[in-house]
Design an enzyme around this catalytic site. Sequence first.
Site, short mmCIF file in Angstrom:
data_model
loop_
_atom_site.label_atom_id
_atom_site.label_comp_id
_atom_site.label_asym_id
_atom_site.label_seq_id
_atom_site.Cartn_x
_atom_site.Cartn_y
_atom_site.Cartn_z
N ASP A 1 39.90 38.41 24.21
CA ASP A 1 39.92 39.35 25.24
C ASP A 1 40.51 40.57 25.04
OD1 ASP A 1 39.68 38.35 28.61
OD2 ASP A 1 40.57 40.40 28.20
N GLY B 1 34.20 41.85 39.02
CA GLY B 1 35.25 41.41 40.14
C GLY B 1 34.42 40.95 41.31
N CYS C 1 24.09 36.87 41.22
CA CYS C 1 23.91 38.35 41.45
C CYS C 1 22.37 38.76 40.95
CB CYS C 1 24.91 39.10 41.15
SG CYS C 1 26.32 38.96 42.15
N TYR D 1 25.47 45.24 38.47
CA TYR D 1 26.07 44.10 37.94
C TYR D 1 24.83 43.06 37.73
CZ TYR D 1 28.79 39.64 37.60
OH TYR D 1 29.41 38.52 37.52
N GLU E 1 39.51 40.76 42.95
CA GLU E 1 39.58 39.36 43.55
C GLU E 1 38.56 39.30 44.47
OE1 GLU E 1 41.53 41.66 44.20
OE2 GLU E 1 42.14 41.62 46.32
N LYS E 2 38.03 37.78 44.33
CA LYS E 2 36.83 37.31 45.26
C LYS E 2 37.40 36.91 46.48
CE LYS E 2 33.58 37.11 41.61
NZ LYS E 2 32.06 36.46 41.82
N ALA E 3 36.33 36.45 47.52
CA ALA E 3 36.62 36.08 48.84
C ALA E 3 37.75 34.98 48.92
CB ALA E 3 35.73 35.87 49.50
N THR F 1 27.40 34.25 54.28
CA THR F 1 27.57 32.60 53.84
C THR F 1 27.67 33.07 52.50
OG1 THR F 1 25.09 32.34 54.18
CG2 THR F 1 26.52 31.74 55.78
N ARG G 1 23.91 33.51 50.76
CA ARG G 1 23.49 32.98 49.47
C ARG G 1 23.89 31.58 49.05
NH1 ARG G 1 25.99 36.79 44.96
NH2 ARG G 1 24.01 37.96 45.24
P1 NAD Z 1 37.50 37.66 34.72
O1 NAD Z 1 37.51 39.28 35.28
O2 NAD Z 1 38.68 37.08 35.19
O3 NAD Z 1 37.36 37.38 33.12
C1 NAD Z 1 36.69 38.40 32.57
C2 NAD Z 1 37.44 38.87 31.28
O4 NAD Z 1 36.40 39.49 30.33
C3 NAD Z 1 38.61 39.67 31.60
O5 NAD Z 1 39.88 39.12 31.28
C4 NAD Z 1 38.27 40.88 30.87
O6 NAD Z 1 39.43 41.51 30.22
C5 NAD Z 1 37.62 40.51 29.89
N1 NAD Z 1 36.61 41.60 29.35
C6 NAD Z 1 36.04 42.66 29.80
N2 NAD Z 1 35.47 43.23 28.91
C7 NAD Z 1 35.67 42.88 27.76
C8 NAD Z 1 35.70 43.46 26.32
N3 NAD Z 1 34.93 44.53 26.22
N4 NAD Z 1 36.00 42.85 25.26
C9 NAD Z 1 36.60 41.76 25.71
N5 NAD Z 1 37.16 41.17 26.64
C10 NAD Z 1 36.61 41.71 27.79
O7 NAD Z 1 36.15 37.07 35.41
P2 NAD Z 1 35.67 35.69 35.63
O8 NAD Z 1 35.54 35.24 36.87
O9 NAD Z 1 36.56 34.61 34.72
O10 NAD Z 1 34.24 35.74 34.94
C11 NAD Z 1 33.68 35.37 33.56
C12 NAD Z 1 32.34 35.33 33.45
O11 NAD Z 1 31.66 34.75 34.31
C13 NAD Z 1 31.74 36.83 33.49
O12 NAD Z 1 30.67 37.14 32.79
C14 NAD Z 1 31.42 36.87 35.06
O13 NAD Z 1 30.23 37.97 35.13
C15 NAD Z 1 30.67 35.60 35.35
N6 NAD Z 1 30.59 35.39 36.51
C16 NAD Z 1 31.65 34.66 37.34
C17 NAD Z 1 31.80 34.49 38.76
C18 NAD Z 1 32.82 34.12 39.68
O14 NAD Z 1 32.64 33.94 40.63
N7 NAD Z 1 34.27 34.38 38.76
C19 NAD Z 1 30.42 34.45 39.17
C20 NAD Z 1 29.40 34.75 38.50
C21 NAD Z 1 29.33 34.89 37.14
#
Ligand code: NAD
Length: 347
Positions: A45, A90, A131, A160, A202-204, A232, A299
Site C-alpha cells: 500500500d 471512497g 459503479c 470512478y 467513508e461509505k454510508a 436504495t 442499485r
Molecule cells: P480503501 O480505500 O480502504 O483501500 C484502497 C487502498 O489502496 C488504500 O489503502 C490506498 O492507500 C491504497 N492505494 C491507493 N492508491 C495507491 C497506490 N497508488 N499505490 C498503492 N496503494 C494505493 O478501499 P476499499 O474499500 O478497501 O476498496 C478496495 C478496492 O475495491 C478498490 O479497488 C475499490 O475501488 C473496490 N471497491 C470497493 C467497494 C467498497 O464498497 N468498499 C465497492 C466497489 C469497489
Amino acid sequence: MSQLKSFSDCQKDDLLVITGAGGFIAGALTRYFHERGFTRIRAVDKKPLPDWYQIVPGVESLCLDVSDETNCRRVCEGAVEVYNLAADMGGMGFIERFRIQCLRSILINTHMIEAAYRAGARRFFFSSSACAYNTDLQKDPQCRALRETDAFPAMAERGYGWEKLMSEMFCQEYWAERGMKTAIARFHNVYGPHGTWDGGREKAPAAICRKVIEAKDKGTDCIDIWGDGNQTRSFMYIDDCTEGIDRIMHCDELIATPINLGSSELIAINHLVTIAEEIGGVKLRRTHDLNAPKGVAGRNSDNTMIKRVLGWEPTTPFRTGLAKTYAWIAEQYEDRKAGRRTVHDTI
Ligand code: NAD
C-alpha cells in the site's frame, strides 16, 4: 496451521501479492489468506505502515506506490497470483468530488497488470465496482437489480465508474491476447470492521453508524442524512467479500468475465438509519440534506449468475453485519475520544 478452507489451487508457499492492503478490503483479504495457511504473502500500500487498518504478522508488508511502473515490477517479482485492489476511492462524497483522482487509478491497473504478466503470474484479480453499470438503469429506488450485461451500452458513473470499466477491458484483453488468467468482480458496497469510518472517504453504513454514535455521545438527538433517504443500495459484509474473491479468482468458468459480487438484500438509506438506531438503542430526529452527494437513486445486485456458476452468494444479513461494524466503530470512537491512536483516512 488453520483448517479454514480456501478455493485456491496454489501451494501454500506460492507468493500471493495483494495491493491496497493498508485499506479495508485488501487488508481483510490478506488476513483471509494468512488464516488459510498461505505462508508467502506480499501486502502493498502507498500509505505509511502505521496508517494501515490491519498489519498481519508474518506477512511481507511494503509501503510502495503502485501507480509507478518500476514499483509494480518490484511488487510482482516472483508472484504466482496478484490481487490488485489498490485504488484512490471512497464513498459518494469522495467519488463525486474527486473524479480526476479516481480516473488516475488507471495508472495502477495499467502498470500492475503488465507487471503481473511479465512476472509470469498465473492469475490476476481486479476489484471492479457496481459503479461501472449504466447509470440510466439506476434512476429509480425500486429499479430492477443489475445483471452483468447491464454495463453496456456504457454510461458508467463519471470518473470512478469509467476507470473501472476501462480496467475491466484490460483484464479481458490480457486473457484474450496473452493468455493470462484474469478475474473481475464487480463489488456492490462493502462494509464491516477495519474500514474507513470518518474523514470524508467513508461509505454510508460506516458514516451512519458514526453519526448515531456521535449523536448519542454528544446528546444532540439528531442525525443528518444525505439526500431524502429513499435511495436504495445493497450492502455486502466483508467476510462474504473475501470469500467471494477467493471463489471467483479460482473458477475457470469465470476467467476474464465480470461478475457481480454483492448482496441482493435491498436497503433504503432511511431503513439503514433505523437499523443503526436500533443497534445503538436510540431514536434520533432526522434532517435531510438534499444538496449532499447521494449517487444513483437505486442499485441492487442480480445474483443469478454467481448462484448459477458458483452455487454461492453473499448471505450475511445486513443487520448482523451492521451490528459488528457498529461495535467496531464505537470502539474506535471511544479510543479517539480518550486520546488513544485510531486509524482513519482523511481526504
Ligand atoms: P480503501 O480505500 O480502504 O483501500 C484502497 C487502498 O489502496 C488504500 O489503502 C490506498 O492507500 C491504497 N492505494 C491507493 N492508491 C495507491 C497506490 N497508488 N499505490 C498503492 N496503494 C494505493 O478501499 P476499499 O474499500 O478497501 O476498496 C478496495 C478496492 O475495491 C478498490 O479497488 C475499490 O475501488 C473496490 N471497491 C470497493 C467497494 C467498497 O464498497 N468498499 C465497492 C466497489 C469497489
